[in-house]
Design a protein around this motif. Structure first.
Motif, short mmCIF file in Angstrom:
data_model
loop_
_atom_site.label_atom_id
_atom_site.label_comp_id
_atom_site.label_asym_id
_atom_site.label_seq_id
_atom_site.Cartn_x
_atom_site.Cartn_y
_atom_site.Cartn_z
N GLU A 1 7.48 -63.42 34.54
CA GLU A 1 8.47 -62.56 33.93
C GLU A 1 9.88 -63.12 33.99
OE1 GLU A 1 8.23 -58.45 35.22
OE2 GLU A 1 6.11 -58.76 35.63
N TYR B 1 1.73 -56.01 34.75
CA TYR B 1 2.86 -55.98 33.83
C TYR B 1 2.76 -54.77 32.89
CZ TYR B 1 5.93 -57.32 30.00
OH TYR B 1 6.90 -57.31 29.03
N LEU C 1 6.88 -60.89 29.25
CA LEU C 1 5.95 -61.69 30.03
C LEU C 1 5.66 -62.95 29.21
CD1 LEU C 1 4.14 -61.55 32.65
CD2 LEU C 1 2.29 -60.89 31.12
#
Lengths: 510, 383
Positions: free
Chosen positions: A55, A88, A34
């Motif tokens: 991402e 994430y 990320l």
């Protein structure tokens, strides 16, 4: 830094291009990191202004705080950013693997760990400030925030703490990653500028390194990689845009507000996009460097600590990290950091001939050719057992500063090889080092073939970092009075203080 | 006729108005006292920013209006209502026992805002207070004078001096935060340097009346926002070491006359500005004048000196190792340039007596680099 690394910088300066400092990339890189580029507002501590996060190179999300001094907008931003980060982190908590353990306790860990990449150390500081700002917030009482805000705060604080530890890969500054592998012909201070560092490693098409370096320092061509924006940008563009936003909000003019918001987003995305592209280019370059063999084991330790923290968060009485470490937490942290650094350095030296060359030039390791060998030498142990203890003499030009009886390991011998220095004799420019092989020869009375160095073989030796027991620290209620300190600093923050922390006053509240 | 140092310094600056020392020049003085170019430019009051810009190396310093606004708002808030917030911090956070507090604003003297009259009034009041007359405790905006390189410099009066237990303390109000009792070390250091100049100036002022240095404390009081709030908190900062350093450097700069002696006759950094203030002097000529004065460049200069980009280009052109910073330099003691270091490493240069050991180490390091380049699977340079 050793003379070998210093030479790499000189070579870079002479050739006007970056030179490799290591054979391998010593950090694990996630397939799906990320990337986060935080911007903060000048003059206000850790006040988020914007963040570009995503991402993949092609899908980024821009979050902007229209008026960073406003508490509600700040936490609305934190909640939005929190949802992305937590999404994430959750995606790394999908698969769990049982790991074999000798103890009774059955253990398992997530097979993946998050990896957040920021442009520079300032980016880590910005996330640390954001973490501190969010982790004590409450979902009830005065100034309530969504649950994801304190959750983000705790996770960011966890990640920032791992970033202090050598060899981890869950939160990394891009400049640090690049600087570990490449030497430039400029100072460490200038290497903190991502664009400047990238100018040396991979200048944009059609530009020389000199031209790219000059561009990198021009905020109009290369906006700073954050977290601070350039003062010129603040004064010329951002301040007027923010005033329009404030006016529109105050007058309740919906259309003007939408326009002002779009303006701000446009301005900030122009500031962030060049760094965004640079981040992904840098990442592609780093992926092109082979990962060091031992990075995989370090990544597993990352997965372990990620799993532990995640389980703690799931346990129901997860508390935010204290503002200041108490005596035990501080001692534990220090010990952990020291061990991690020693382990990381030992791992890198074992894996990487470049890192070993650094140590060799400092006299902390050596390499050379075997000039004499007694492969059949045998010792009688105290229990009257005959064991093979072959001795070999290595001739090296390295300025060895190791002492007799130093235990050695060798990356150029089969795994398990152990040796000890018997004597060191100077021979002109060279040194003759007699070592006794003590391990890695198999259990038989005769060493397994290939486990004892032979004459004319080239061999590398470095000190064995050895095994160190895990230090034991006292329980919280058994701290000696000399170290008990102020109860306010302790791990167990009392509920009243915690309440105050959650409702502390803010910028525009009064 | 031999020109006095002052005349020489004025000639170096040309007819432009004299620039005064500020936080940045003081930081430069503290961080790089040995740089002759900086010393000469600062002592002559030359406009370094304009000079750097005219040579084509504009200094990238600027202050964001957000930071300025925040700083002003915070300072106003701390000082509002006769420094009510400041007193709260001094009493509650720093636990000082302050008696009845008298507040004295020295911002202007009966409508006269000139530095000289303000300085005279400051001297009068503070000297009286040090002798035990007068009941005031807080002195806002005292106008102090620091002698730098033989020239009195008025210091920006953005501080408060307060008196407790018969000693003056300097209060610095800064808008960077103290989060969980910790502040960024670099910012604290910069604030302390600033305060040190005040301590020295205050002591010099009192010394003129025969009052000893112990009447001004070495410990400064830092007032800054607590955590992420607007509420101030305070901390004591021990400035003893920095006061000593700055004092030493100011003493050194007193000998600026000696430095000036070394410069060629007729040297000037005059930009020959026309009526509209635009420099008319050819940039090349200015650069040649600057090149007459040796500079000591460190990469850290980039943080505070307006001339840093110019000096860096000069260091780069000379292939000086200063470009790479101290971490690399430390490995190469006694060697000044890239050419020399690489020459010794490759054995194409013969070392002088002082360089013999270094040359051996460098040749060894160079052998290792070659070994690495030739080893199978060697890391390639990026392409």
């Amino acid at each position: 830094m050793s003379r070998v690394s210093a030479l790499a910088h000189l070579e870079a300066m002479e050739a006007m291009e970056a030179m490799p400092l290591t054979r391998f990339r010593h950090r694990h890189l996630s397939d799906r990191p990320l990337v986060v580029i935080p911007l903060t507002m000048a003059g206000e501590a850790g006040t988020p202004l914007a963040v570009l996060v995503g991402e993949s190179r092609r899908s980024s999300t821009l979050l902007v705080v229209g008026q960073p001094r406003n508490r509600d907008q700040r936490f609305a931003f934190a909640a939005e950013f929190g949802r992305i980060v937590m999404g994430y982190i959750d995606s790394c908590r999908q698969d769990r693997l049982e790991i074999p353990s000798r103890g009774e306790e059955r253990r398992s860990r997530y097979t993946s760990a998050p990896q957040i990449l920021v442009p520079n150390n300032g980016g880590i500081k910005a996330l640390s400030d954001l973490g501190r700002m969010c982790r004590f917030r409450r979902t009830d009482g005065p100034y309530p925030v969504p649950a994801v805000v304190p959750e983000l705060g705790k996770w960011l604080t966890f990640l920032v703490e791992t970033a202090e530890q050598a060899g981890t890969s869950m939160l990394l500054p891009m400049t640090g990653l690049l600087g570990e592998h490449w030497a430039t012909g400029q100072s460490a201070l200038e290497d903190q500028n991502l664009a400047s560092l990238m100018a040396w490693i991979s200048p944009p098409d059609g530009l020389t390194v000199q031209e790219a370096m000059a561009d990198a320092e021009n905020p109009e061509l290369c906006p700073p990689a954050g977290p601070a924006t350039s003062p010129q940008f603040d004064n010329t563009y951002l301040a007027p845009a923010m005033r329009r936003f404030d006016t529109a909000r105050a007058t309740g003019n919906e259309q003007a507000l939408a326009e002002a918001q779009a303006d701000l987003r446009g301005l900030l995305s122009e500031q962030l996009n060049p760094t965004w592209r640079l981040m992904w280019t840098a990442l592609a370059l780093l992926r092109g460097v082979d990962e060091a063999p031992r990075a995989a084991a370090r990544f597993e330790r990352d997965c372990d600590s990620f799993t532990d923290y995640s389980d703690y968060q799931d346990s129901g009485d997860a508390r935010p990290q204290p503002k200041r470490d108490g005596a035990i937490r501080a001692a534990r942290r220090l010990s952990r950091l020291e061990r991690a650094l020693a382990d990381f350095e030992a791992d890198m030296a074992f894996d990487d001939p470049y890192v070993r060359a650094d140590q060799r030039s400092l006299g902390e390791a050596f390499a050379g050719t075997v000039v004499a060998a007694e492969p059949d030498r045998v010792d009688i142990t105290a229990s009257n057992r005959r064991v093979p203890r072959p001795r070999v003499t290595v001739r090296t030009l390295d300025p060895v500063r190791l002492v007799d009886d130093t235990k050695l390991i060798s990356p150029t011998m089969p795994p398990g090889h152990k040796a000890e220095i018997v004597s060191i004799v100077r021979d002109g420019d060279a040194s003759l080092i007699m070592v006794e092989v003590t391990g890695g020869m198999g259990r038989a009375r005769v060493p397994r073939p290939g486990t004892v160095p032979v004459v004319e073989q080239h061999i590398d030796y470095l000190p064995d970092p050895g095994w160190r027991p895990t230090p034991v620290f006292p329980e919280a209620d058994q701290i000696p009075w000399t170290h008990a300190g102020d109860p306010e600093d302790s791990e167990t923050m009392d509920p009243v203080a915690a309440g105050q922390a959650a409702t502390e006053e803010w910028g525009d509240d009064n | 006729m031999i020109a006095t140092p002052d005349q020489r310094l004025d000639a170096l600056r040309g007819p432009a108005p004299r620039m005064h020392h500020n936080a940045r020049t003081l930081a430069a003085l503290e961080n790089n006292p040995r740089c002759m170019l900086r010393a000469v430019l600062d002592a002559s009051g030359s406009d370094k920013a304009a000079i750097a810009a005219h040579t084509g190396y504009q200094a990238p310093f600027g202050q964001s209006s957000f930071a300025l606004a925040r700083g002003n708002v915070f300072e106003t808030m701390v000082k509002a209502n006769g420094c009510a917030e400041l007193l709260r911090v001094l009493r509650e956070t720093l636990q000082l026992t302050l008696p009845e507090v008298g507040y004295q604003d020295l911002n202007d003297v009966g409508g006269d805002g000139r530095a000289e009259s303000r300085h005279a009034r400051t001297t009068h009041l503070l000297t009286a207070a040090a002798r035990g007359h007068g009941s005031d405790t807080l002195y806002d905006h005292p106008m102090l004078r620091l002698v730098v390189g033989g020239h009195p410099v008025f210091l920006e009066p953005d501080l408060v001096a307060f008196r407790v237990d018969d000693r003056f303390h300097v209060v610095e109000i800064k808008s960077f935060p103290i989060v969980d009792d910790q502040a960024a070390p670099a910012q604290v250091r910069a604030a302390t340097t600033h305060a040190c100049a005040y301590i020295i100036a205050l002591r010099a002022m009192l010394a003129a009346s025969g009052i000893g240095p112990e009447s001004v404390s070495d410990t400064i009081v830092l007032i800054a926002p607590k955590d992420f709030t607007n509420r101030p908190t305070g901390a004591f900062v021990d400035a003893r070491k920095q006061v000593a350093t700055l004092t030493r450097q100011l003493e050194r700069i007193q000998r600026i006359g000696d430095l000036v002696e070394l410069l060629p006759e007729g040297l000037t950094f005059d930009l020959a500005a026309d009526d509209t203030g635009r420099p008319q002097r050819p940039a090349q000529e200015l650069a040649e004048a600057l090149d007459q004065v040796p500079a000591t460049y460190y990469p850290e200069c980039l943080n505070h000196c307006e001339m840093a980009f110019y000096c860096r280009s000069r260091a780069r052109a000379d292939g000086s190792l200063d470009v790479l910073g101290s971490a690399v330099r430390e490995q190469l003691g006694g060697v000044d340039t890239v050419t020399m270091a690489l020459g010794l490493a490759r054995g194409t240069l013969t070392p002088n007596d002082d360089q013999v050991e270094m040359a051996v180490a460098l040749r060894h390091a160079a052998r290792l680099r070659v070994e690495l380049h030739n080893s199978p699977g060697a890391a390639g340079a990026a392409s």
